[in-house]
Design a protein around this motif. Structure first.
Motif, PDB file in Angstrom:
ATOM      1  N   UNK A 166       2.338  -0.503   1.253  1.00 43.24           N
ATOM      2  CA  UNK A 166       1.014  -0.178   0.692  1.00 43.24           C
ATOM      3  C   UNK A 166       0.769   0.961  -0.439  1.00 43.24           C
ATOM      4  N   UNK A 167       2.047   1.114  -0.946  1.00 45.01           N
ATOM      5  CA  UNK A 167       2.158   2.209  -1.705  1.00 45.01           C
ATOM      6  C   UNK A 167       1.278   1.844  -3.277  1.00 45.01           C
ATOM      7  N   UNK A 168       1.129   0.677  -3.417  1.00 45.07           N
ATOM      8  CA  UNK A 168       0.445   0.051  -4.669  1.00 45.07           C
ATOM      9  C   UNK A 168      -0.856   0.308  -4.532  1.00 45.07           C
ATOM     10  N   UNK A 169      -1.547   0.469  -3.284  1.00 50.83           N
ATOM     11  CA  UNK A 169      -2.970   0.719  -2.921  1.00 50.83           C
ATOM     12  C   UNK A 169      -3.346   1.969  -2.797  1.00 50.83           C
ATOM     13  N   UNK A 170      -2.353   3.039  -2.957  1.00 51.74           N
ATOM     14  CA  UNK A 170      -2.721   4.557  -2.703  1.00 51.74           C
ATOM     15  C   UNK A 170      -3.633   4.906  -3.841  1.00 51.74           C
ATOM     16  N   UNK A 171      -4.722   5.700  -3.533  1.00 47.39           N
ATOM     17  CA  UNK A 171      -5.724   5.973  -4.158  1.00 47.39           C
ATOM     18  C   UNK A 171      -6.797   4.957  -4.650  1.00 47.39           C
ATOM     19  N   UNK A 172      -6.483   3.760  -4.016  1.00 41.63           N
ATOM     20  CA  UNK A 172      -7.742   2.677  -4.290  1.00 41.63           C
ATOM     21  C   UNK A 172      -8.333   2.385  -3.062  1.00 41.63           C
TER      22      UNK A 172
END
Length: 97
Positions: free
Chosen positions: A9-15
């Motif tokens: 899920x790192x690519x969705x952090x702060x999204x």
């Protein structure tokens, strides 16, 4: 050998993401953190309230929750809201015919 998380899920952090839980609850908020057990931290979280007559249907009514920690055992779906839209269920029309 240590096992890693099956979700990245790192690519969705702060999204903004949408999270569905076992039992039908649904929330949306900014993903601030997660771990290998899919415990999820959401900020500016909003819960979509369910229809009192049909507990599996959400309504347009919402309530603000703020900063929330979602327990991974209850999480059944995490999806980004960007590029996400609800479509009609093709099986409902087939069942009514």
């Amino acid at each position: 050998m240590a096992k890693g998380s099956i979700l990245n899920l790192e690519k969705y952090l702060d999204k903004e993401v949408s999270v569905k839980f076992q039992g039908g609850r649904e929330v949306r908020g900014l993903l601030k953190g997660f771990d290998q057990l899919v415990n999820v931290v959401l900020d500016d979280c909003v819960e979509f309230l369910r229809d009192p007559e049909d507990p599996y249907r959400t309504t347009d009514k919402t309530r603000k929750l703020g900063l929330v920690v979602c327990r991974g055992l209850q999480v059944s779906l995490v999806s980004p809201t960007d590029g996400h839209e609800e479509i009609a269920n093709p099986f409902v029309a087939a069942a009514e015919d």
